[in-house]
Design a protein around this motif. Structure first.
Motif, mmCIF file in Angstrom:
data_model
loop_
_atom_site.group_PDB
_atom_site.id
_atom_site.type_symbol
_atom_site.label_atom_id
_atom_site.label_comp_id
_atom_site.label_asym_id
_atom_site.label_seq_id
_atom_site.Cartn_x
_atom_site.Cartn_y
_atom_site.Cartn_z
ATOM 1 N N MET A 74 0.848 -1.181 0.000
ATOM 2 C CA MET A 74 0.000 0.000 0.000
ATOM 3 C C MET A 74 0.890 1.239 0.000
ATOM 4 S SD MET A 74 -3.095 1.547 2.286
ATOM 5 C CE MET A 74 -3.170 0.339 3.485
ATOM 6 N N PHE A 75 0.462 2.243 -0.728
ATOM 7 C CA PHE A 75 1.194 3.485 -0.902
ATOM 8 C C PHE A 75 0.632 4.520 0.058
ATOM 9 C CE2 PHE A 75 1.714 7.346 -3.769
ATOM 10 C CZ PHE A 75 3.047 7.515 -3.438
ATOM 11 N N ILE A 76 1.457 5.045 0.937
ATOM 12 C CA ILE A 76 1.021 6.086 1.863
ATOM 13 C C ILE A 76 1.335 7.439 1.230
ATOM 14 C CG2 ILE A 76 1.282 7.059 4.175
ATOM 15 C CD1 ILE A 76 0.101 4.205 4.078
ATOM 16 N N ILE A 77 0.344 8.285 1.137
ATOM 17 C CA ILE A 77 0.523 9.572 0.488
ATOM 18 C C ILE A 77 0.886 10.627 1.527
ATOM 19 C CG2 ILE A 77 -0.563 11.358 -0.913
ATOM 20 C CD1 ILE A 77 -2.407 9.203 -2.003
ATOM 21 N N PRO A 78 2.106 11.171 1.442
ATOM 22 C CA PRO A 78 2.466 12.273 2.341
ATOM 23 C C PRO A 78 1.819 13.563 1.828
ATOM 24 C CG PRO A 78 4.245 11.837 0.812
ATOM 25 C CD PRO A 78 3.163 10.812 0.522
ATOM 26 N N ASP A 79 2.148 14.676 2.479
ATOM 27 C CA ASP A 79 1.658 15.951 1.944
ATOM 28 C C ASP A 79 2.053 16.027 0.485
ATOM 29 O OD1 ASP A 79 0.674 16.573 4.380
ATOM 30 O OD2 ASP A 79 2.303 17.903 4.949
ATOM 31 N N VAL A 80 1.112 16.359 -0.355
ATOM 32 C CA VAL A 80 1.357 16.267 -1.788
ATOM 33 C C VAL A 80 0.737 17.457 -2.513
ATOM 34 C CG1 VAL A 80 -0.683 14.837 -2.236
ATOM 35 C CG2 VAL A 80 1.278 14.663 -3.748
ATOM 36 N N SER A 81 1.439 17.881 -3.550
ATOM 37 C CA SER A 81 0.969 18.971 -4.404
ATOM 38 C C SER A 81 0.451 18.379 -5.710
ATOM 39 C CB SER A 81 2.125 19.934 -4.673
ATOM 40 O OG SER A 81 1.707 20.938 -5.559
ATOM 41 N N ILE A 82 -0.726 18.830 -6.094
ATOM 42 C CA ILE A 82 -1.389 18.317 -7.290
ATOM 43 C C ILE A 82 -1.733 19.478 -8.208
ATOM 44 C CG2 ILE A 82 -3.440 17.122 -8.162
ATOM 45 C CD1 ILE A 82 -3.580 15.758 -5.385
ATOM 46 N N TYR A 130 -14.420 13.911 -5.989
ATOM 47 C CA TYR A 130 -13.489 13.302 -6.944
ATOM 48 C C TYR A 130 -12.069 13.179 -6.386
ATOM 49 C CZ TYR A 130 -10.435 13.062 -11.080
ATOM 50 O OH TYR A 130 -9.471 12.723 -11.975
ATOM 51 N N LEU A 131 -11.518 14.255 -5.885
ATOM 52 C CA LEU A 131 -10.127 14.245 -5.436
ATOM 53 C C LEU A 131 -9.958 13.393 -4.177
ATOM 54 C CD1 LEU A 131 -7.372 15.298 -6.216
ATOM 55 C CD2 LEU A 131 -7.811 17.320 -4.838
ATOM 56 N N VAL A 132 -10.915 13.447 -3.276
ATOM 57 C CA VAL A 132 -10.859 12.621 -2.072
ATOM 58 C C VAL A 132 -10.867 11.139 -2.463
ATOM 59 C CG1 VAL A 132 -12.127 11.953 0.015
ATOM 60 C CG2 VAL A 132 -11.907 14.373 -0.600
ATOM 61 N N GLU A 133 -11.759 10.773 -3.369
ATOM 62 C CA GLU A 133 -11.851 9.379 -3.818
ATOM 63 C C GLU A 133 -10.592 8.960 -4.584
ATOM 64 O OE1 GLU A 133 -14.256 7.117 -3.123
ATOM 65 O OE2 GLU A 133 -15.178 8.626 -1.831
ATOM 66 N N LEU A 134 -10.090 9.828 -5.428
ATOM 67 C CA LEU A 134 -8.897 9.513 -6.216
ATOM 68 C C LEU A 134 -7.683 9.303 -5.314
ATOM 69 C CD1 LEU A 134 -7.700 9.167 -9.062
ATOM 70 C CD2 LEU A 134 -7.310 11.628 -9.086
ATOM 71 N N MET A 135 -7.503 10.174 -4.330
ATOM 72 C CA MET A 135 -6.371 10.038 -3.414
ATOM 73 C C MET A 135 -6.519 8.793 -2.529
ATOM 74 S SD MET A 135 -4.076 12.407 -3.936
ATOM 75 C CE MET A 135 -4.312 11.937 -5.637
ATOM 76 N N ALA A 136 -7.745 8.467 -2.143
ATOM 77 C CA ALA A 136 -7.975 7.245 -1.358
ATOM 78 C C ALA A 136 -7.616 6.021 -2.197
ATOM 79 C CB ALA A 136 -9.425 7.178 -0.892
ATOM 80 N N PHE A 137 -8.015 6.039 -3.470
ATOM 81 C CA PHE A 137 -7.667 4.910 -4.343
ATOM 82 C C PHE A 137 -6.153 4.839 -4.536
ATOM 83 C CE2 PHE A 137 -6.878 2.925 -8.457
ATOM 84 C CZ PHE A 137 -7.487 1.700 -8.254
ATOM 85 N N LEU A 138 -5.522 5.975 -4.766
ATOM 86 C CA LEU A 138 -4.070 5.993 -4.956
ATOM 87 C C LEU A 138 -3.357 5.432 -3.734
ATOM 88 C CD1 LEU A 138 -1.587 6.784 -6.658
ATOM 89 C CD2 LEU A 138 -1.747 9.073 -5.645
ATOM 90 N N SER A 139 -3.836 5.771 -2.549
ATOM 91 C CA SER A 139 -3.178 5.285 -1.333
ATOM 92 C C SER A 139 -3.316 3.778 -1.176
ATOM 93 C CB SER A 139 -3.714 6.013 -0.103
ATOM 94 O OG SER A 139 -5.043 5.640 0.148
ATOM 95 N N SER A 140 -4.264 3.153 -1.875
ATOM 96 C CA SER A 140 -4.437 1.702 -1.804
ATOM 97 C C SER A 140 -3.628 0.966 -2.871
ATOM 98 C CB SER A 140 -5.921 1.345 -1.949
ATOM 99 O OG SER A 140 -6.351 1.539 -3.287
ATOM 100 N N CYS A 141 -2.970 1.710 -3.735
ATOM 101 C CA CYS A 141 -2.224 1.122 -4.855
ATOM 102 C C CYS A 141 -0.791 0.779 -4.455
ATOM 103 C CB CYS A 141 -2.176 2.104 -6.026
ATOM 104 S SG CYS A 141 -3.761 2.412 -6.791
#
Length: 191
Positions: free
Chosen positions: A1-9, A109-120
Motif C-alpha cells: 500500500m502506498f502512503i501519500i504524504p503531503d502532496v501537491s497536485i 473526486y479528489l478525495v476518492e482519487l487520493m484514497a484509491f491511490l493510497s491503496s495502490c
C-alpha cells in the motif's frame, strides 16, 4: 500500500472555443473537497491563435484554488497537453490530473482519487478513470440507446495499455525520469 504524504497536485485542462463549458468545469473544480494532505493548483491552457478565455479565468483568480492561464498558439492538443505537463513539473507538483474542459467534476473526486491511490502499490505511475456523459435535454434516442459515449468499464486496479486524458492522474516523478511527453505527430487527431 502506498502512503501519500503531503502532496501537491496540479489539475490541467486544455480548452479551445468552449467558454461556457470551461466556466462550468472551473466551477466544479472550485467545489472539490480537498484531502487534508493535498494542495492543488489549476492550469488552463488555451489552444488558439489568440486569447479568448482569460476573462473566464479572471473570474476564478481570487477564489480558494490557485489558477493560471497560458496561451498555446501552436494548434493541436499535444501542444496544449505538453505545456500543461511542463508547467506542472515546473510548479513542483508531484501529480498531474488531466481533465477536459467539458467535464463537470464531482465534489468528492479528489478525495476518492487520493484514497484509491493510497491503496495502490507504490510503483503506480498513472490512474485512469471513467467519464460518464451527461446528455442534454432533447438528445436523440438513437444516441442514448446506442451507448456510443459510455465509458469502457474496467475493474478497479486493472492494468491498461493506454488511457484517455479526460480523467487521468500522472505521477510526475515517473514522467520526468522517463522523459515522457505527447507526440506532436498526433496533434490534430486526439493526441
Amino acid at each position: 500500500m502506498f502512503i501519500i504524504p503531503d502532496v501537491s497536485i496540479t489539475v490541467g485542462l486544455a480548452t479551445r472555443e468552449r467558454p461556457r463549458l470551461l466556466s462550468d468545469c472551473l466551477k466544479s473544480l472550485h467545489r472539490l473537497q480537498l484531502p487534508e494532505n493535498c494542495s492543488i493548483n489549476i492550469i488552463v491552457v488555451e489552444n488558439d491563435d489568440k486569447d479568448k478565455s482569460s476573462h473566464i479565468i479572471r473570474e476564478f483568480e481570487n477564489k480558494d484554488l490557485p489558477i493560471s492561464y497560458q496561451l498555446e498558439t501552436r494548434i493541436g492538443i499535444t501542444y496544449a497537453r505538453n505545456l500543461i505537463l511542463e508547467t506542472a513539473i515546473e510548479s513542483g507538483s508531484r501529480y498531474l490530473i488531466y481533465v477536459d474542459d467539458d467535464e463537470v467534476i464531482p465534489s468528492d473526486y479528489l478525495v476518492e482519487l487520493m484514497a484509491f491511490l493510497s491503496s495502490c502499490p507504490d510503483d503506480v505511475s498513472a490512474i485512469s478513470g471513467p467519464v460518464y456523459p451527461l446528455y442534454p435535454k432533447g438528445t436523440p434516442s438513437w444516441i442514448l440507446e446506442g451507448g456510443f459515449f459510455e465509458p469502457v468499464s474496467n475493474i478497479s486496479g486493472t492494468e491498461v495499455a493506454y488511457a484517455a486524458t479526460n480523467n487521468l492522474l500522472l505521477d510526475l516523478n515517473f514522467v520526468k525520469v522517463n522523459e515522457l511527453s505527447f507526440d506532436h505527430r498526433f496533434s490534430l487527431c486526439g493526441g
